[in-house]
Motif scaffolding. Structure first.
Motif: not given
Ligand SMILES: [Mg+2]
Ligand SMILES: Nc1nc2c(ncn2[C@@H]2O[C@H](COP(=O)(O)OP(=O)(O)OP(=O)(O)O)[C@@H](O)[C@H]2O)c(=O)[nH]1
Ligand SMILES: [Zn+2]
Length: 296
Positions: A175-177, A188-190, A203-205, A218-220
């Protein structure tokens, strides 16, 4: 002074609110009486707030159009279900479960395949065939082998305008990628998945909303599993859109499409018009929901 805005981020008891008027971001807290009323503000909530002091206060949460538990977010129009072909392995059961939860919330689902570059060409062709079934069931599907090619990204970005779009799916699905490819400034961190567990590392908090292509996106945090707690056995068959094309032909009103005679859905299944895997998952979910009922 009372203002209105939308919560775009929640960090340990603080809520960042986008002020509709000034278009600035104001840090707020929720009033104590929310806790007493057992109301928890969610990212995506439209709120009225007071911003006279250093720290603003959320006064009221405006009525929600919908809200998801996993990920926790409110007022969503569209969900991009990020689905990995490998690492973690593709699971039609998980995909269908996510889709059912999204349909239950009256959110428009979109399927986006990632990591197909990790499959052999044969396996990819096989998976693409399965995904064609989803397309025929009425879903918008992005399934290029190279997920992040610009043509596919442009087509996805074109769906964001004037909507709230949530990226959802398993931890490690990408998702973040995907969001970093869509907007190269997000950063965003991946992180690579755990090879031993074939699972993402969460990874995503936080849920965060970003302004992208005239919409809010939204990233989730990803999950490893979800349940069907909010769904009743009566509702479940209505959450498989391809069943709706046939149910009027069923002999019995309220047919569950299990063992009833004259079931048009089962006829469509036998004619190959409904995917066997979707029907099997339907029965599996029906069982799961019935087992909750017995427990409580
Ligand atoms: Mg993520
Ligand atoms: N080979 C390949 N790797 C990918 C692809 N998409 C993402 N990855 C990798 O998969 C790993 C997980 O990606 P993330 O973007 O962190 O996954 P996520 O869905 O945000 O995970 P959570 O934040 O834990 O929910 C990273 O190492 C990415 O580089 C892809 O299409 N192909
Ligand atoms: Zn039926």
């Amino acid at each position: 002074m009372e203002k209105t805005g939308r919560i775009i981020k929640s960090i340990s008891g603080f809520y960042d609110v986008f002020d509709n008027e000034s278009e600035e971001i104001v840090r707020t807290r929720a009033r104590g009486n929310f806790r007493k009323r057992k109301i928890k503000p969610l990212v995506g909530d439209k709120v009225s707030f007071d911003a006279t002091g250093d720290l603003g206060y959320i006064l009221e949460i405006l009525p929600r159009e919908n809200s998801l538990v996993r990920p926790p977010i409110a007022n969503v129009d569209q969900a991009i279900v990020v689905t990995s072909a490998a690492e973690p392995n593709f699971s039609s059961n998980l995909l269908d479960k996510i889709l059912v939860n999204i349909e239950h919330n009256r959110i428009e689902p979109v399927i986006f395949l990632t990591k197909a570059d990790l499959l052999s060409d044969d396996k990819y062709v096989e998976l693409k065939q399965d995904l064609l079934g989803y397309h025929q069931a009425g879903y918008l599907v992005f399934d290029d082998q190279d997920s992040y090619n610009s043509q596919q990204l442009d087509k996805l970005k074109a769906t964001f305008a004037d909507k709230v779009t949530v990226f959802t799916g398993q931890s490690g699905a990408g998702k973040s990628t995907l969001l970093n490819h869509i907007d190269t400034e997000l950063g965003l961190a991946t992180a690579a998945i755990s090879q031993t567990l074939n699972r993402g590392k969460h990874t995503t908090r936080q849920v965060s909303l970003f302004n992208i292509c005239e919409g809010l996106v939204a990233d989730t945090p990803g999950f490893s599993s979800i349940d069907l707690m909010e769904i009743t056995p009566e509702e479940l068959p209505t959450l498989f859109p391809e069943f709706l094309d046939y149910r009027d032909g069923c002999q019995f009103r309220g047919c569950r499409h299990v063992n009833e005679p004259g079931c048009e859905v089962k006829k469509a299944l036998s004619e190959g018009k409904i995917m066997q895997s979707r029907y099997d998952n339907y029965l599996y979910f029906l069982n799961e929901i019935n087992s909750y009922k017995k427990r409580y």
